[in-house]
Write a protein that holds these residues in place. Structure first.
Motif, short mmCIF file in Angstrom:
data_model
loop_
_atom_site.label_atom_id
_atom_site.label_comp_id
_atom_site.label_asym_id
_atom_site.label_seq_id
_atom_site.Cartn_x
_atom_site.Cartn_y
_atom_site.Cartn_z
N LEU A 242 0.82 -1.21 0.00
CA LEU A 242 0.00 0.00 0.00
C LEU A 242 0.85 1.27 0.00
O LEU A 242 0.42 2.32 -0.44
N TRP A 243 2.06 1.17 0.48
CA TRP A 243 2.86 2.35 0.74
C TRP A 243 3.77 2.78 -0.40
O TRP A 243 4.30 3.89 -0.40
N THR A 244 3.99 1.94 -1.40
CA THR A 244 5.07 2.19 -2.36
C THR A 244 4.85 3.42 -3.24
O THR A 244 5.77 4.23 -3.41
N LEU A 245 3.68 3.57 -3.80
CA LEU A 245 3.46 4.70 -4.71
C LEU A 245 3.57 6.03 -3.97
O LEU A 245 4.25 6.95 -4.42
N TRP B 233 -2.96 3.86 2.87
CA TRP B 233 -1.81 3.77 3.77
C TRP B 233 -1.93 4.76 4.93
O TRP B 233 -1.54 4.48 6.04
N ARG B 234 -2.45 5.95 4.65
CA ARG B 234 -2.72 7.02 5.62
C ARG B 234 -1.50 7.46 6.43
O ARG B 234 -1.54 7.51 7.66
N PRO B 235 -0.39 7.84 5.78
CA PRO B 235 0.75 8.33 6.55
C PRO B 235 0.49 9.76 7.05
O PRO B 235 -0.28 10.50 6.44
N VAL B 236 1.16 10.11 8.14
CA VAL B 236 1.08 11.50 8.59
C VAL B 236 1.86 12.36 7.59
O VAL B 236 2.82 11.89 6.96
N LEU B 237 1.44 13.60 7.43
CA LEU B 237 2.02 14.45 6.40
C LEU B 237 3.05 15.45 6.90
O LEU B 237 3.74 16.08 6.10
N TRP B 238 3.19 15.59 8.23
CA TRP B 238 4.12 16.61 8.70
C TRP B 238 5.58 16.33 8.34
O TRP B 238 6.33 17.29 8.12
N PRO B 239 6.04 15.08 8.22
CA PRO B 239 7.45 14.91 7.84
C PRO B 239 7.76 15.45 6.44
O PRO B 239 8.77 16.15 6.26
#
Length: 168
Positions: free
Chosen positions: A48-51, A130-136
């Motif tokens: 889920l995370w690759t793209l 995937w829903r990663p946090v966006l602050w990084p």
């Protein structure tokens, strides 16, 4: 040129040079992520995370490599007249136009910091599966814009030195 300007140019150019040289290898990070994406889709369950991770890597590669690109003068120019001008005339024109670049980057940085604060306050996440946090990634974008502003000011100092007939 004053000692402050020389020190500023030396420091900013050195930092952006080293960051730019490291970021050149970011293309291999993106290639590795996309290679894993292809392998996992073919032989395993799709990741889920690759793209999205490849997109984040591309943003970091592009934004953090921007100051190095400005430093090398590899940015795009309309060379219709510019190539025929003397070094002094180019320095005059560049010292004027770099002010627009600094203003533009300042506006982008202002918006980026506002967006970064929002992302931190509300734990903003990407709307994907995937829903990663966006602050990084927003932090990387703000840092890259800040470094581009510093490099643009360095280029302004170099143009001022050329106008005065000094060499750095």
């Amino acid at each position: 040129m004053t000692g402050f300007m020389r020190g500023y140019v030396r420091t900013v150019d050195g930092v952006n040079y080293h960051i730019g040289r490291v970021m050149m290898y970011g293309i291999f990070v993106m290639m590795g992520i996309l290679l894993w994406s292809s392998i996992s889709k073919t032989f395993f369950l799709p990741s889920l995370w690759t793209l999205e991770m490849a997109q984040f890597a591309m943003v970091a590669y592009y934004i953090m490599g921007g100051p190095y690109s400005i430093q090398l003068g590899s940015n795009v120019r309309m060379d219709l007249f510019y190539g025929r001008w003397s070094v002094q005339t180019r320095a005059w024109v560049d010292s004027f136009t770099v002010l627009f670049l600094i203003f533009f980057l300042g506006v982008l940085l202002y918006g980026g910091i506002d967006s970064l604060i929002y992302a931190i306050q509300y734990n903003e996440r990407s709307p994907t599966a995937w829903r990663p946090v966006l602050w990084p990634i927003k932090s990387v974008m703000c840092l890259g814009l800040f470094l581009m502003i510093l490099q643009a000011v360095s280029e302004l100092f170099k143009d001022i030195a050329h106008i005065r007939g000094e060499e750095l």
